[in-house]
Design a protein around this motif. Structure first.
Motif, PDB file in Angstrom:
ATOM      1  N   TYR B  32     -25.183 -47.580  33.472  1.00  0.00           N
ATOM      2  CA  TYR B  32     -25.895 -46.640  34.326  1.00  0.00           C
ATOM      3  C   TYR B  32     -24.742 -46.148  35.256  1.00  0.00           C
ATOM      4  N   LEU B  33     -24.887 -44.671  35.674  1.00  0.00           N
ATOM      5  CA  LEU B  33     -23.706 -44.206  36.189  1.00  0.00           C
ATOM      6  C   LEU B  33     -24.576 -43.458  37.627  1.00  0.00           C
ATOM      7  N   PHE B  34     -23.808 -43.377  38.618  1.00  0.00           N
ATOM      8  CA  PHE B  34     -24.245 -42.901  40.020  1.00  0.00           C
ATOM      9  C   PHE B  34     -23.209 -42.169  40.664  1.00  0.00           C
ATOM     10  N   TRP B  35     -23.623 -41.457  41.269  1.00  0.00           N
ATOM     11  CA  TRP B  35     -22.933 -40.427  42.594  1.00  0.00           C
ATOM     12  C   TRP B  35     -23.570 -40.494  43.971  1.00  0.00           C
ATOM     13  N   TYR B  36     -22.830 -41.066  44.934  1.00  0.00           N
ATOM     14  CA  TYR B  36     -23.617 -40.972  46.366  1.00  0.00           C
ATOM     15  C   TYR B  36     -22.648 -40.384  47.009  1.00  0.00           C
ATOM     16  N   VAL B  37     -23.085 -39.847  47.982  1.00  0.00           N
ATOM     17  CA  VAL B  37     -22.325 -39.059  49.353  1.00  0.00           C
ATOM     18  C   VAL B  37     -22.575 -39.887  50.612  1.00  0.00           C
ATOM     19  N   GLN B  38     -21.552 -39.841  51.465  1.00  0.00           N
ATOM     20  CA  GLN B  38     -21.806 -40.550  52.836  1.00  0.00           C
ATOM     21  C   GLN B  38     -21.188 -39.523  53.741  1.00  0.00           C
ATOM     22  N   SER B  39     -21.970 -39.195  54.706  1.00  0.00           N
ATOM     23  CA  SER B  39     -21.261 -38.470  55.960  1.00  0.00           C
ATOM     24  C   SER B  39     -20.711 -39.509  56.889  1.00  0.00           C
ATOM     25  N   PRO B  40     -20.001 -38.984  57.574  1.00  0.00           N
ATOM     26  CA  PRO B  40     -19.456 -39.883  58.713  1.00  0.00           C
ATOM     27  C   PRO B  40     -20.416 -40.652  59.541  1.00  0.00           C
ATOM     28  N   GLY B  41     -20.492 -41.910  59.507  1.00  0.00           N
ATOM     29  CA  GLY B  41     -21.383 -42.622  60.472  1.00  0.00           C
ATOM     30  C   GLY B  41     -22.634 -42.812  59.759  1.00  0.00           C
ATOM     31  N   GLN B  42     -22.850 -42.359  58.553  1.00  0.00           N
ATOM     32  CA  GLN B  42     -24.299 -42.421  57.877  1.00  0.00           C
ATOM     33  C   GLN B  42     -24.164 -43.311  56.696  1.00  0.00           C
ATOM     34  N   GLY B  43     -25.453 -43.409  56.226  1.00  0.00           N
ATOM     35  CA  GLY B  43     -25.595 -44.321  54.848  1.00  0.00           C
ATOM     36  C   GLY B  43     -25.246 -43.401  53.688  1.00  0.00           C
ATOM     37  N   LEU B  44     -25.455 -44.325  52.803  1.00  0.00           N
ATOM     38  CA  LEU B  44     -25.528 -43.560  51.403  1.00  0.00           C
ATOM     39  C   LEU B  44     -26.564 -42.693  51.016  1.00  0.00           C
ATOM     40  N   GLN B  45     -26.327 -41.524  50.169  1.00  0.00           N
ATOM     41  CA  GLN B  45     -27.374 -40.820  49.886  1.00  0.00           C
ATOM     42  C   GLN B  45     -27.189 -40.504  48.499  1.00  0.00           C
ATOM     43  N   LEU B  46     -28.039 -40.770  47.551  1.00  0.00           N
ATOM     44  CA  LEU B  46     -27.917 -40.642  46.021  1.00  0.00           C
ATOM     45  C   LEU B  46     -27.964 -39.088  45.595  1.00  0.00           C
ATOM     46  N   LEU B  47     -26.899 -38.619  44.947  1.00  0.00           N
ATOM     47  CA  LEU B  47     -26.911 -37.285  44.648  1.00  0.00           C
ATOM     48  C   LEU B  47     -27.331 -37.200  42.994  1.00  0.00           C
ATOM     49  N   LEU B  48     -27.071 -38.237  42.417  1.00  0.00           N
ATOM     50  CA  LEU B  48     -27.481 -37.791  40.995  1.00  0.00           C
ATOM     51  C   LEU B  48     -27.220 -39.195  40.213  1.00  0.00           C
ATOM     52  N   LYS B  49     -28.043 -39.663  38.983  1.00  0.00           N
ATOM     53  CA  LYS B  49     -27.828 -40.704  38.371  1.00  0.00           C
ATOM     54  C   LYS B  49     -27.699 -40.394  36.653  1.00  0.00           C
ATOM     55  N   TYR B  50     -27.079 -41.238  35.930  1.00  0.00           N
ATOM     56  CA  TYR B  50     -27.295 -41.061  34.402  1.00  0.00           C
ATOM     57  C   TYR B  50     -27.802 -42.194  33.883  1.00  0.00           C
ATOM     58  N   PHE B  51     -28.795 -42.484  33.416  1.00  0.00           N
ATOM     59  CA  PHE B  51     -29.274 -43.592  32.568  1.00  0.00           C
ATOM     60  C   PHE B  51     -29.205 -43.224  31.060  1.00  0.00           C
ATOM     61  N   SER B  52     -29.529 -42.320  30.491  1.00  0.00           N
ATOM     62  CA  SER B  52     -29.451 -41.945  29.055  1.00  0.00           C
ATOM     63  C   SER B  52     -29.941 -40.684  28.809  1.00  0.00           C
ATOM     64  N   TRP B  83     -19.158 -25.864  53.701  1.00  0.00           N
ATOM     65  CA  TRP B  83     -18.594 -26.692  54.753  1.00  0.00           C
ATOM     66  C   TRP B  83     -19.319 -27.984  54.982  1.00  0.00           C
ATOM     67  N   SER B  84     -20.519 -27.900  54.895  1.00  0.00           N
ATOM     68  CA  SER B  84     -21.561 -29.151  54.849  1.00  0.00           C
ATOM     69  C   SER B  84     -21.261 -30.117  53.804  1.00  0.00           C
ATOM     70  N   ASP B  85     -20.511 -29.646  52.733  1.00  0.00           N
ATOM     71  CA  ASP B  85     -20.261 -30.822  51.645  1.00  0.00           C
ATOM     72  C   ASP B  85     -19.319 -31.752  52.198  1.00  0.00           C
ATOM     73  N   ALA B  86     -18.550 -31.427  53.201  1.00  0.00           N
ATOM     74  CA  ALA B  86     -17.358 -32.333  53.645  1.00  0.00           C
ATOM     75  C   ALA B  86     -18.090 -33.903  53.677  1.00  0.00           C
ATOM     76  N   ALA B  87     -17.206 -34.778  53.060  1.00  0.00           N
ATOM     77  CA  ALA B  87     -17.955 -36.224  53.183  1.00  0.00           C
ATOM     78  C   ALA B  87     -17.231 -37.063  52.283  1.00  0.00           C
TER      79      ALA B  87
END
Lengths: 110, 112
Positions: B32-52, B83-87
């Motif tokens: 199972y595969l995931f991408w997360y994004v983290q802005s400075p000083g923040q937690g992790l946010q799920l962008l997307l996932k692949y299960f099948s 610009w807001s994608d910087a992370a």
């Protein structure tokens, strides 16, 4: 709002002191995890619990212990803190379909 | 042992340009595969996932990722960066006993 609550948000701790980081979830997820995040190293798994009453060691377990007395709580204890444990700690939970992360605890050991 | 590699530590992209962040994994089975994004000083946010299923996965914020089994890759893409994608972006793989293994992250810088 459903999610994970971590406390404290940040802490400065003297070396040699004992510290427990708290993690509580209200989603009734079976699995919970503790990660530490260090610059350039990403997130590394410390300990995990697949269900209440069970725990397991992750990639970097030394110096840390956990317990899982119930579904909601998963505290992480540093028995005797050392400066190398300075890090940001994230708690997470999973229901098998995805993971939810807390906002993190920034710990500085001096 | 399974691992996740993000070969780019930093990437700088001009605002409005396309983006591709690379992720390779080593794992015996299809994970199972995931991408997360983290802005400075923040937690992790799920962008997307692949299960099948469909190997092209759509996520939030206009991101998508493609799973390529033959290349053991799960690269993240966005056609036009804001610009807001910087992370910092993390690729992660779910291991056999249901824990996530993370790559070391790619820091995205967006230039005007």
């Amino acid at each position: 709002i459903a999610g994970i609550t971590q406390a404290p948000t940040s802490q400065i701790l003297a070396a040699g002191r004992r510290m427990t980081l708290r993690c509580t979830q209200d989603m009734r997820h079976n699995a919970m995890y503790w990660y530490r995040q260090d610059l350039g190293l990403g997130l590394r798994l410390i300990h995990y619990s697949n269900t209440a009453g069970t725990t397991g060691k992750g990639e970097v377990p030394d110096g840390y212990s956990v317990s899982r007395a119930n579904t909601d709580d998963f505290p992480l204890t540093l028995a005797s803190a050392v400066p190398s444990q300075t890090s940001v700690y994230f708690c997470a939970s999973s229901d098998g379909r995805g993971y939810t992360f807390g906002s993190g605890t920034r710990l500085t050991v001096v | 042992a399974q691992s996740v590699t993000q070969p780019d530590i930093h990437i700088t992209v001009s605002e409005g340009a396309s983006l591709e962040l690379r992720c390779n994994y080593s794992y015996g089975a299809t994970p199972y595969l995931f991408w997360y994004v983290q802005s400075p000083g923040q937690g992790l946010q799920l962008l997307l996932k692949y299960f099948s299923g469909d190997t092209l996965v759509q996520g939030i914020k206009g991101f998508e990722a493609e799973f390529k089994r033959s290349q053991s890759s799960f690269n993240l893409r966005k056609p036009s960066v804001h610009w807001s994608d910087a992370a910092e972006y993390f690729c992660a793989v779910e291991r056999g006993y249901s824990t996530l293994t993370f790559g070391k992250g790619t820091m995205l810088l967006v230039s005007p």
